[in-house]
Scaffold this motif. Structure first.
Motif, PDB file in Angstrom:
ATOM      1  N   ALA A   1       0.815  -1.214   0.000  1.00  0.00           N
ATOM      2  CA  ALA A   1       0.000   0.000   0.000  1.00  0.00           C
ATOM      3  C   ALA A   1       0.852   1.268   0.000  1.00  0.00           C
ATOM      4  O   ALA A   1       0.325   2.367   0.022  1.00  0.00           O
ATOM      5  N   ALA A   2       2.164   1.122  -0.042  1.00  0.00           N
ATOM      6  CA  ALA A   2       3.050   2.287  -0.017  1.00  0.00           C
ATOM      7  C   ALA A   2       3.028   2.990  -1.371  1.00  0.00           C
ATOM      8  O   ALA A   2       2.494   2.478  -2.352  1.00  0.00           O
ATOM      9  N   ASP A   3       3.626   4.168  -1.429  1.00  0.00           N
ATOM     10  CA  ASP A   3       3.705   4.906  -2.686  1.00  0.00           C
ATOM     11  C   ASP A   3       4.635   4.194  -3.657  1.00  0.00           C
ATOM     12  O   ASP A   3       5.570   3.512  -3.260  1.00  0.00           O
ATOM     13  N   GLY A   4       4.371   4.401  -4.939  1.00  0.00           N
ATOM     14  CA  GLY A   4       5.201   3.798  -5.971  1.00  0.00           C
ATOM     15  C   GLY A   4       6.508   4.560  -6.134  1.00  0.00           C
ATOM     16  O   GLY A   4       6.794   5.524  -5.426  1.00  0.00           O
ATOM     17  N   SER A   5       7.290   4.125  -7.078  1.00  0.00           N
ATOM     18  CA  SER A   5       8.560   4.778  -7.352  1.00  0.00           C
ATOM     19  C   SER A   5       8.806   4.779  -8.860  1.00  0.00           C
ATOM     20  O   SER A   5       8.152   4.062  -9.615  1.00  0.00           O
ATOM     21  N   LEU A   6       9.751   5.601  -9.279  1.00  0.00           N
ATOM     22  CA  LEU A   6      10.096   5.668 -10.694  1.00  0.00           C
ATOM     23  C   LEU A   6      10.669   4.337 -11.182  1.00  0.00           C
ATOM     24  O   LEU A   6      10.354   3.874 -12.275  1.00  0.00           O
ATOM     25  N   THR A   7      11.483   3.709 -10.350  1.00  0.00           N
ATOM     26  CA  THR A   7      12.072   2.419 -10.717  1.00  0.00           C
ATOM     27  C   THR A   7      10.995   1.369 -10.934  1.00  0.00           C
ATOM     28  O   THR A   7      11.026   0.628 -11.924  1.00  0.00           O
TER      29      THR A   7
ATOM     30  N   LEU B   1       7.701  -2.102 -14.360  1.00  0.00           N
ATOM     31  CA  LEU B   1       6.393  -2.675 -14.652  1.00  0.00           C
ATOM     32  C   LEU B   1       5.887  -2.307 -16.044  1.00  0.00           C
ATOM     33  O   LEU B   1       5.393  -3.153 -16.779  1.00  0.00           O
ATOM     34  N   PHE B   2       5.987  -1.029 -16.398  1.00  0.00           N
ATOM     35  CA  PHE B   2       5.351  -0.547 -17.615  1.00  0.00           C
ATOM     36  C   PHE B   2       6.312  -0.382 -18.790  1.00  0.00           C
ATOM     37  O   PHE B   2       5.878  -0.398 -19.941  1.00  0.00           O
ATOM     38  N   GLY B   3       7.587  -0.224 -18.525  1.00  0.00           N
ATOM     39  CA  GLY B   3       8.550   0.026 -19.594  1.00  0.00           C
ATOM     40  C   GLY B   3       8.732  -1.145 -20.537  1.00  0.00           C
ATOM     41  O   GLY B   3       8.737  -0.980 -21.757  1.00  0.00           O
ATOM     42  N   GLY B   4       8.861  -2.332 -19.999  1.00  0.00           N
ATOM     43  CA  GLY B   4       9.064  -3.521 -20.826  1.00  0.00           C
ATOM     44  C   GLY B   4       7.890  -3.816 -21.744  1.00  0.00           C
ATOM     45  O   GLY B   4       8.071  -3.955 -22.960  1.00  0.00           O
TER      46      GLY B   4
ATOM     47  N   THR C   1       3.455   6.650 -16.226  1.00  0.00           N
ATOM     48  CA  THR C   1       3.815   7.948 -15.658  1.00  0.00           C
ATOM     49  C   THR C   1       3.035   8.196 -14.374  1.00  0.00           C
ATOM     50  O   THR C   1       3.589   8.693 -13.390  1.00  0.00           O
ATOM     51  N   ALA C   2       1.767   7.844 -14.376  1.00  0.00           N
ATOM     52  CA  ALA C   2       0.944   8.025 -13.172  1.00  0.00           C
ATOM     53  C   ALA C   2       1.296   7.016 -12.081  1.00  0.00           C
ATOM     54  O   ALA C   2       1.001   7.247 -10.903  1.00  0.00           O
ATOM     55  N   ALA C   3       1.932   5.900 -12.448  1.00  0.00           N
ATOM     56  CA  ALA C   3       2.255   4.852 -11.478  1.00  0.00           C
ATOM     57  C   ALA C   3       3.285   5.294 -10.448  1.00  0.00           C
ATOM     58  O   ALA C   3       3.429   4.665  -9.409  1.00  0.00           O
ATOM     59  N   VAL C   4       3.986   6.381 -10.730  1.00  0.00           N
ATOM     60  CA  VAL C   4       4.955   6.900  -9.761  1.00  0.00           C
ATOM     61  C   VAL C   4       4.239   7.303  -8.475  1.00  0.00           C
ATOM     62  O   VAL C   4       4.789   7.171  -7.384  1.00  0.00           O
ATOM     63  N   TRP C   5       3.004   7.758  -8.597  1.00  0.00           N
ATOM     64  CA  TRP C   5       2.262   8.225  -7.424  1.00  0.00           C
ATOM     65  C   TRP C   5       1.249   7.211  -6.924  1.00  0.00           C
ATOM     66  O   TRP C   5       0.590   7.432  -5.924  1.00  0.00           O
ATOM     67  N   LEU C   6       1.098   6.084  -7.614  1.00  0.00           N
ATOM     68  CA  LEU C   6       0.150   5.048  -7.197  1.00  0.00           C
ATOM     69  C   LEU C   6       0.835   4.011  -6.320  1.00  0.00           C
ATOM     70  O   LEU C   6       2.055   3.859  -6.341  1.00  0.00           O
ATOM     71  N   ALA C   7       0.022   3.278  -5.594  1.00  0.00           N
ATOM     72  CA  ALA C   7       0.544   2.158  -4.807  1.00  0.00           C
ATOM     73  C   ALA C   7       0.998   1.057  -5.767  1.00  0.00           C
ATOM     74  O   ALA C   7       0.426   0.893  -6.851  1.00  0.00           O
ATOM     75  N   PRO C   8       2.033   0.309  -5.407  1.00  0.00           N
ATOM     76  CA  PRO C   8       2.526  -0.756  -6.288  1.00  0.00           C
ATOM     77  C   PRO C   8       1.455  -1.785  -6.657  1.00  0.00           C
ATOM     78  O   PRO C   8       1.409  -2.245  -7.793  1.00  0.00           O
ATOM     79  N   LEU C   9       0.596  -2.123  -5.712  1.00  0.00           N
ATOM     80  CA  LEU C   9      -0.449  -3.097  -6.006  1.00  0.00           C
ATOM     81  C   LEU C   9      -1.455  -2.535  -7.010  1.00  0.00           C
ATOM     82  O   LEU C   9      -1.888  -3.239  -7.924  1.00  0.00           O
ATOM     83  N   ALA C  10      -1.791  -1.261  -6.883  1.00  0.00           N
ATOM     84  CA  ALA C  10      -2.696  -0.623  -7.845  1.00  0.00           C
ATOM     85  C   ALA C  10      -2.048  -0.562  -9.225  1.00  0.00           C
ATOM     86  O   ALA C  10      -2.723  -0.771 -10.247  1.00  0.00           O
TER      87      ALA C  10
END
Length: 118
Positions: free
Chosen positions: A16-22, A27-30, A65-74
């Protein structure tokens, strides 16, 4: 020094923590890169279903791009939804391009150059 459960819980990432750029890039780059390159390939060679792949790659870039601010599970749930939707759309696109008429039937693979006719 003895480790307790409380110490090991601090080291584990929380879903439930915040996401990160890495994480967003992993997740989405590949998948975005794969879909973009296959879109280019299909556009350059066969011309089939390249628009759907390019659209899916663009959606992955925006959600990534939005995943940086989303939870990893989301982020993971959104990635799954996008990829499953893309797979369903590409499957339907392929089914609609199957030859239907007698003149559209591709040559038999078991035959020679003449399509297997004797």
């Amino acid at each position: 020094m003895r480790r307790t459960c409380r110490d090991s819980a601090k080291a584990r990432p929380r879903p439930a923590a915040d996401g990160s750029l890495t994480l967003a890039l992993l997740l989405f780059g590949g998948p975005a890169l794969y879909l973009a390159t296959t879109a280019w390939f299909f556009h350059a060679t066969a011309g089939g279903a390249w628009k759907e792949r390019l659209l899916a790659a663009a959606v992955l870039a925006v959600i990534g791009t939005a995943a940086v601010w989303l939870a990893p599970l989301a982020s993971l749930v959104l990635l799954d939804i996008i990829l499953i939707t893309t797979a369903v759309i590409l499957t339907r696109t392929r089914r609609t391009r199957i030859p239907h008429g007698p003149n559209d039937v591709p040559p038999s693979r078991s035959g020679g150059m003449d399509g297997g006719a004797a």
